[in-house]
Motif scaffolding. Structure first.
Motif, PDB file in Angstrom:
ATOM      1  N   PRO A   1      55.322 -12.822 103.116  1.00 28.01           N
ATOM      2  CA  PRO A   1      55.970 -13.630 101.627  1.00 28.01           C
ATOM      3  C   PRO A   1      57.011 -12.681 101.451  1.00 28.01           C
ATOM      4  N   GLU A   2      56.765 -11.455 101.978  1.00 24.77           N
ATOM      5  CA  GLU A   2      58.328 -11.038 101.569  1.00 24.77           C
ATOM      6  C   GLU A   2      59.490 -11.222 101.984  1.00 24.77           C
ATOM      7  N   GLU A   3      59.445 -11.999 103.722  1.00 26.83           N
ATOM      8  CA  GLU A   3      60.422 -12.537 104.808  1.00 26.83           C
ATOM      9  C   GLU A   3      61.123 -13.599 103.195  1.00 26.83           C
ATOM     10  N   VAL A   4      60.485 -14.576 102.914  1.00 25.06           N
ATOM     11  CA  VAL A   4      60.591 -15.939 102.216  1.00 25.06           C
ATOM     12  C   VAL A   4      60.808 -15.631 101.716  1.00 25.06           C
ATOM     13  N   GLU A   5      60.416 -14.516 100.394  1.00 28.64           N
ATOM     14  CA  GLU A   5      61.543 -13.878  99.337  1.00 28.64           C
ATOM     15  C   GLU A   5      62.245 -14.007  99.000  1.00 28.64           C
ATOM     16  N   ALA A   6      62.716 -12.732 100.955  1.00 27.54           N
ATOM     17  CA  ALA A   6      64.136 -12.130 100.809  1.00 27.54           C
ATOM     18  C   ALA A   6      65.253 -13.579 101.099  1.00 27.54           C
ATOM     19  N   VAL A   7      64.597 -14.760 102.022  1.00 23.60           N
ATOM     20  CA  VAL A   7      65.350 -15.471 102.804  1.00 23.60           C
ATOM     21  C   VAL A   7      65.757 -16.821 101.011  1.00 23.60           C
ATOM     22  N   ASN A   8      65.214 -16.259 100.205  1.00 24.51           N
ATOM     23  CA  ASN A   8      65.642 -17.547  99.226  1.00 24.51           C
ATOM     24  C   ASN A   8      66.220 -16.648  98.481  1.00 24.51           C
ATOM     25  N   ALA A   9      66.019 -15.591  97.610  1.00 27.08           N
ATOM     26  CA  ALA A   9      66.663 -14.978  97.039  1.00 27.08           C
ATOM     27  C   ALA A   9      68.605 -14.726  97.527  1.00 27.08           C
TER      28      ALA A   9
ATOM     29  N   LEU B   1      71.048 -16.910  95.315  1.00 28.21           N
ATOM     30  CA  LEU B   1      72.278 -15.790  94.969  1.00 28.21           C
ATOM     31  C   LEU B   1      73.942 -15.695  95.412  1.00 28.21           C
ATOM     32  N   ARG B   2      73.435 -16.898  96.790  1.00 28.53           N
ATOM     33  CA  ARG B   2      74.416 -16.988  97.605  1.00 28.53           C
ATOM     34  C   ARG B   2      74.922 -15.865  98.056  1.00 28.53           C
ATOM     35  N   ARG B   3      74.078 -14.521  98.507  1.00 27.77           N
ATOM     36  CA  ARG B   3      74.815 -13.280  98.827  1.00 27.77           C
ATOM     37  C   ARG B   3      73.714 -13.146 100.119  1.00 27.77           C
ATOM     38  N   PRO B   4      75.192 -12.049 100.928  1.00 29.22           N
ATOM     39  CA  PRO B   4      74.120 -11.831 102.279  1.00 29.22           C
ATOM     40  C   PRO B   4      72.963 -11.704 102.027  1.00 29.22           C
ATOM     41  N   LEU B   5      72.034 -11.663 103.305  1.00 31.24           N
ATOM     42  CA  LEU B   5      70.779 -11.263 103.713  1.00 31.24           C
ATOM     43  C   LEU B   5      71.251  -9.744 104.438  1.00 31.24           C
ATOM     44  N   LEU B   6      70.181  -8.524 104.139  1.00 30.00           N
ATOM     45  CA  LEU B   6      70.508  -7.207 105.617  1.00 30.00           C
ATOM     46  C   LEU B   6      69.172  -7.029 106.142  1.00 30.00           C
ATOM     47  N   VAL B   7      69.241  -7.214 107.599  1.00 31.43           N
ATOM     48  CA  VAL B   7      68.064  -7.072 107.658  1.00 31.43           C
ATOM     49  C   VAL B   7      67.731  -6.335 109.002  1.00 31.43           C
ATOM     50  N   THR B   8      66.688  -5.310 108.604  1.00 28.25           N
ATOM     51  CA  THR B   8      66.636  -4.041 108.812  1.00 28.25           C
ATOM     52  C   THR B   8      65.501  -4.278 108.874  1.00 28.25           C
ATOM     53  N   GLY B   9      65.646  -2.757 110.231  1.00 26.76           N
ATOM     54  CA  GLY B   9      64.080  -3.442 111.381  1.00 26.76           C
ATOM     55  C   GLY B   9      64.424  -2.400 113.124  1.00 26.76           C
ATOM     56  N   ALA B  10      63.319  -2.324 113.357  1.00 27.29           N
ATOM     57  CA  ALA B  10      63.157  -1.630 115.128  1.00 27.29           C
ATOM     58  C   ALA B  10      63.319  -2.626 116.206  1.00 27.29           C
ATOM     59  N   PRO B  11      63.998  -2.222 117.285  1.00 24.23           N
ATOM     60  CA  PRO B  11      64.436  -4.127 117.820  1.00 24.23           C
ATOM     61  C   PRO B  11      63.033  -4.571 117.999  1.00 24.23           C
TER      62      PRO B  11
ATOM     63  N   CYS C   1      73.946  -7.099  99.201  1.00 25.68           N
ATOM     64  CA  CYS C   1      73.231  -7.724  99.701  1.00 25.68           C
ATOM     65  C   CYS C   1      71.563  -7.625  98.962  1.00 25.68           C
ATOM     66  N   ILE C   2      71.051  -8.795  99.994  1.00 27.49           N
ATOM     67  CA  ILE C   2      69.389  -8.827  99.380  1.00 27.49           C
ATOM     68  C   ILE C   2      68.588  -8.202 101.028  1.00 27.49           C
ATOM     69  N   GLN C   3      68.619  -7.009 100.267  1.00 33.10           N
ATOM     70  CA  GLN C   3      67.529  -5.985 101.630  1.00 33.10           C
ATOM     71  C   GLN C   3      65.950  -6.517 102.191  1.00 33.10           C
ATOM     72  N   LEU C   4      66.619  -6.703 103.401  1.00 34.30           N
ATOM     73  CA  LEU C   4      64.834  -7.276 103.774  1.00 34.30           C
ATOM     74  C   LEU C   4      64.742  -6.140 104.933  1.00 34.30           C
ATOM     75  N   ASP C   5      63.973  -5.417 105.129  1.00 30.95           N
ATOM     76  CA  ASP C   5      63.560  -4.293 106.025  1.00 30.95           C
ATOM     77  C   ASP C   5      61.720  -5.432 107.065  1.00 30.95           C
ATOM     78  N   LEU C   6      62.193  -5.514 107.723  1.00 28.33           N
ATOM     79  CA  LEU C   6      61.139  -5.990 108.723  1.00 28.33           C
ATOM     80  C   LEU C   6      60.504  -5.021 109.349  1.00 28.33           C
ATOM     81  N   GLU C   7      59.210  -5.425 109.464  1.00 30.96           N
ATOM     82  CA  GLU C   7      58.165  -5.082 110.337  1.00 30.96           C
ATOM     83  C   GLU C   7      57.759  -5.700 111.414  1.00 30.96           C
ATOM     84  N   PRO C   8      56.616  -4.655 112.559  1.00 38.79           N
ATOM     85  CA  PRO C   8      56.462  -5.090 113.423  1.00 38.79           C
ATOM     86  C   PRO C   8      55.606  -6.695 113.211  1.00 38.79           C
TER      87      PRO C   8
END
Length: 334
Positions: A62-70, A74-84, A251-258
């Motif tokens: 759900p948090e991934e879907v919400e971040a993409v929609n945000a 908002l016409r903002r970049p999405l900064l996605v962090t997480g392990a390889p 940016c809209i920030q999103l931290d991806l979990e494994p």
């Protein structure tokens, strides 16, 4: 033939290469995929799976879907962090696939990348050579416009006026030098940039046709590119460095979990089919129950599942050795 090996290490030439099976779907660069026609993304099949449907293979949280929609709203970049291997790049392809936004524009960042690389390239040397050849009386064909020597980069192409936003993947921003994140600020905020070579001649050539990152041609008016639909820009980072606050606030920030069991099973099914889920249950559980803090990427699991499928089931020791080789923790000291 029960021997799965192509190379045998015997030193005797043979034609065993003819037995090499088709590549893993995520390494099949010749496959066009099921989506063909104008705007199709040839790399989508490798990223999302040849048997893909977004709901079946990606299972975003759900948090991934919400971040993409945000980011879209908002016409903002999405900064996605997480392990390889957590699916940062795949997220851009998943959004483009579901929303029908065409091929994902990709800008892979290296330590030498500059803002100019992403915006456009002007081949001044080629133009100078053509001018010198003309002056020397050489037959170089019809005189070429300055636009023949300019090609927009992936960021420049994403900012072209369009009715619908493009998807741009700026991959591994943390590999850049210290200046690039700050250099991006103005372009990301204003959604426009100038091509200085064209601005200087705008009074006598107000419209110039240039190349794009898509391999097409477009007309630039008055030496500037101004977006009409701000692109969905996905910036990825492995978390290897901190970014300036000025970039983070834009940016809209999103931290991806494994990936969890549902996501992992769907990923395996999308790439390798239902049989791989059943036959590879042991490896899937091994991935899910690895040591806390141990970094193993999902594509390592896919590689292990694909290769062990080709080793005879009777060679259990071989299959286990292959799995150990392909699923080594990425953070293990070498």
């Amino acid at each position: 033939m029960n021997d799965w090996r192509i190379y045998r290490g015997a030193g005797l030439p043979h034609d065993g290469i003819r037995r090499l099976p088709p590549p893993p779907p995520w390494r099949d660069f010749a496959a066009a995929g099921p989506d063909t026609g104008p705007g199709a993304d040839p790399s989508a099949a490798r990223r999302l799976g040849v048997q893909r449907r977004l709901v079946e293979n990606h299972h975003p949280r759900p948090e991934e879907v919400e971040a993409v929609n945000a980011a879209l709203y908002l016409r903002r970049p999405l900064l996605v962090t997480g392990a390889p291997g957590t699916g940062k790049s795949t997220l851009a392809h998943a959004v483009a696939h579901e929303l029908g936004l065409g091929r994902v524009l990709r800008w892979p960042i290296v330590s030498r990348s500059t803002l100019r690389d992403g915006l456009y390239h002007y081949d001044a040397i080629a133009r100078l050579q053509d001018v010198q050849l003309e002056r020397a009386g050489a037959d170089v064909g019809a005189r070429r416009s300055i636009g023949s020597y300019i090609r927009l980069g992936p960021l420049g192409t994403a900012l072209l006026p369009a009715a619908r936003p493009r998807v741009l993947l700026i991959d591994e921003l943390d590999k850049s030098d210290l200046d690039l994140p700050n250099d991006l600020l103005n372009v990301l905020e204003e959604g426009e940039f100038a091509l200085h070579e064209l601005e200087r001649i705008a009074d006598r050539e107000p419209e110039v046709e240039v190349g794009t990152d898509d391999g097409g041609r477009t007309v630039i008016a008055d030496g500037r590119v101004r977006c009409t639909a701000f692109p969905l820009i996905v910036l990825t980072s492995n978390g290897e460095r901190d970014f300036p606050a000025a970039l983070l606030r834009r940016c809209i920030q999103l931290d991806l979990e494994p990936p969890g069991e549902e996501q992992l099973t769907a990923m395996v099914r999308a790439h390798l089919g239902d049989d791989a889920v059943t036959d590879g249950e042991e490896l899937i559980q091994r991935f899910l129950h690895r040591e806390p803090g141990e970094v193993v990427a999902a594509d390592q699991l896919l590689n292990a599942l694909f290769l062990t499928q080709h080793a005879p089931s009777t060679e259990r020791v071989t299959r286990e050795r292959l799995a150990d080789m392909l699923m080594q923790p990425l953070d293990r000291p070498r």
